[in-house]
Design an enzyme around this catalytic site. Sequence first.
Site, PDB file in Angstrom:
ATOM      1  N   ASN A   1       0.881  -1.175   0.000  1.00 40.36           N
ATOM      2  CA  ASN A   1       0.000   0.000   0.000  1.00 40.36           C
ATOM      3  C   ASN A   1       0.920   1.227   0.000  1.00 40.36           C
ATOM      4  OD1 ASN A   1      -1.474   2.222   0.958  1.00 40.36           O
ATOM      5  ND2 ASN A   1      -2.823   0.976   2.234  1.00 40.36           N
TER       6      ASN A   1
ATOM      7  N   GLU B   1     -10.017 -10.681   1.804  1.00 42.41           N
ATOM      8  CA  GLU B   1     -10.046  -9.249   2.128  1.00 42.41           C
ATOM      9  C   GLU B   1     -11.396  -8.626   1.790  1.00 42.41           C
ATOM     10  OE1 GLU B   1      -6.586  -7.249   2.575  1.00 42.41           O
ATOM     11  OE2 GLU B   1      -5.778  -9.127   3.317  1.00 42.41           O
TER      12      GLU B   1
ATOM     13  N   HIS C   1      -5.602  -4.061  -3.391  1.00 44.75           N
ATOM     14  CA  HIS C   1      -6.939  -4.640  -3.548  1.00 44.75           C
ATOM     15  C   HIS C   1      -7.406  -4.317  -4.952  1.00 44.75           C
ATOM     16  CE1 HIS C   1      -7.432  -4.065   1.053  1.00 44.75           C
ATOM     17  NE2 HIS C   1      -7.234  -5.349   0.811  1.00 44.75           N
TER      18      HIS C   1
ATOM     19  N   CYS D   1     -13.070   2.360  -0.550  1.00 46.18           N
ATOM     20  CA  CYS D   1     -12.561   1.569   0.590  1.00 46.18           C
ATOM     21  C   CYS D   1     -13.412   1.796   1.825  1.00 46.18           C
ATOM     22  CB  CYS D   1     -11.142   1.985   0.954  1.00 46.18           C
ATOM     23  SG  CYS D   1      -9.945   1.773  -0.340  1.00 46.18           S
TER      24      CYS D   1
HETATM   25  O1  SUG Z   1      -5.437  -2.660   4.300  1.00 48.27           O
HETATM   26  N1  SUG Z   1      -4.487   0.603   5.082  1.00 48.27           N
HETATM   27  C1  SUG Z   1      -5.490  -0.294   4.546  1.00 48.27           C
HETATM   28  C2  SUG Z   1      -6.236   0.383   3.443  1.00 48.27           C
HETATM   29  C3  SUG Z   1      -7.422  -0.426   2.998  1.00 48.27           C
HETATM   30  C4  SUG Z   1      -8.078   0.121   1.799  1.00 48.27           C
HETATM   31  N2  SUG Z   1      -9.174  -0.673   1.433  1.00 48.27           N
HETATM   32  C5  SUG Z   1      -9.557  -0.965   0.172  1.00 48.27           C
HETATM   33  N3  SUG Z   1      -8.753  -0.867  -0.826  1.00 48.27           N
HETATM   34  N4  SUG Z   1     -10.740  -1.425   0.014  1.00 48.27           N
HETATM   35  C6  SUG Z   1      -4.859  -1.591   4.044  1.00 48.27           C
HETATM   36  O2  SUG Z   1      -3.835  -1.519   3.362  1.00 48.27           O
HETATM   37  C7  SUG Z   1      -2.818   1.339   6.678  1.00 48.27           C
HETATM   38  C8  SUG Z   1      -2.757   1.430   8.176  1.00 48.27           C
HETATM   39  C9  SUG Z   1      -1.422   1.829   8.679  1.00 48.27           C
HETATM   40  O3  SUG Z   1      -0.455   1.635   7.977  1.00 48.27           O
HETATM   41  O4  SUG Z   1      -1.343   2.278   9.817  1.00 48.27           O
HETATM   42  C10 SUG Z   1      -3.848   0.311   6.222  1.00 48.27           C
HETATM   43  O5  SUG Z   1      -4.052  -0.684   6.868  1.00 48.27           O
END
Ligand code: SUG
Length: 450
Positions: free
Chosen positions: A29, A177, A252, A373
């Site tokens: 991410n 997920e 995702h 999201c």
């Molecule tokens: O799982 N970010 C989430 C973002 C989720 C986004 N959801 C979708 N795409 N549907 C993840 O990557 C970051 C939290 C942190 O790093 O503190 C985080 O978990």
Amino acid sequence: MSGAGASFEVNFDGLVGPTHNYAGLAHGNLAAAANEGLPANPREGALQGLAKMRWMLRQGLVQGVLPPQERPHIPSLRRMGFSGSDEHVVATAARANLLLLANVSSAAAMWTANAATVSPSVDTGDGRVHFTPANMTSHFHRAIEADTTKRVLKAIFADETRFAVHEPVPFASFGDEGAANHCRLSSGHGERGVEVFVYGQSSFAKDGGGRFRARQSMEACHIVATQHELWTGGGALLTQQSRAAIDAGAFHNDVVAVSNGPVLMFHGEAFAEKDALFEGLKRAGEARGFAPVLLEASADELTLDEAVKSYLFNSQIVTLPSGAMVLVLPHEVEETPRAKAFVDRVLASNGPIREAHYLDLRQSMRNGGGPACLRLRVVLSQAEIASLGAGVILDEAKIDALEAVVRRNYRDRLELSDLADPAMMRESRTALDEIGQVLGLGAVHDFQRA
Ligand code: SUG
């Protein structure tokens, strides 16, 4: 709303939690990694999310909300052997390993596209709405969401004659997920659809073979489609995400594709076998009375990197009561010229999408969470909505009340070191109690059940 017997797509947005922070916990991410260590503003994040919910409500849509989860998550720390009072548990965990405390303090449950996969009652073998809470086993900070998510869903979708809330997919190696890797195409929300499950790779693949590991396993998709009783009549399709998309930061599939009704809007390099997917959608559409509307951004028009950076495809496409569709996008798309040009081309094409609306969701976006999201889509009939077991469908007064809770209890600045402050846990619990009262949720959090 569909023509035959009113059905609504209800978006259940996750309310940003009081411990929202940037700890850089999520693998693959890019936004979360880039913003690691930045101070966060939980109050602003929650208000941005509530402004989005209010906007949706004012379009005449049915809007729901799911509460934040208890963070720091004391039961997880106790399972690791930390003991004594809750305050002592937090203090000793902070001293032992601040990153561990950051993991159990993540507000990631706000991204409710990862709360569950949902199949509307028109699609399922037994005519109930089916939910499988996501096991989120790819990341520890997200895997601890599943138990509470299940409890919250069971409290809301309590009527077992209408709703089936399953156990999360068993076996940690079958990573699931949730709806972030699930699209549904149909002629209208209340009509029978085809559900598309997008996996990263098989859990039995010998070679991960890329920059980032795939989070969604093929086996989890099979399990969810099977327990939702979708196979009869070809109601489910499985397709693979492209390796290039995962490696570009599409952790995702909802970072590179979005659907609504018969529309699939996607990046040309999102899927490993695009032609086979189109063929499957065409056949499914023929059986269900719709022709898929494929809105593709080619790699020439927009690179995968630009798609991931702008979060163009992490938009919501919603059908207004008038029948026209609106794209709900993050501001970052407006600031990325080639992404904005794609939106303008779609609007000019005289297709079903008639408008674009840009929103400020920067607090969530910095952790890789765009409009899509933040919401879990649940198609419900009027009777199903009437049978919900909690007051989670929003009106203006409830949004006002939630805003007041946020203004009263949320901090406007949070850094990693603040998580060790025992006051943080108490503030967070007060906020969760008050949110639960606004929504009539009952005791869904562990601290409320002790
Ligand atoms: O799982 N970010 C989430 C973002 C989720 C986004 N959801 C979708 N795409 N549907 C993840 O990557 C970051 C939290 C942190 O790093 O503190 C985080 O978990």
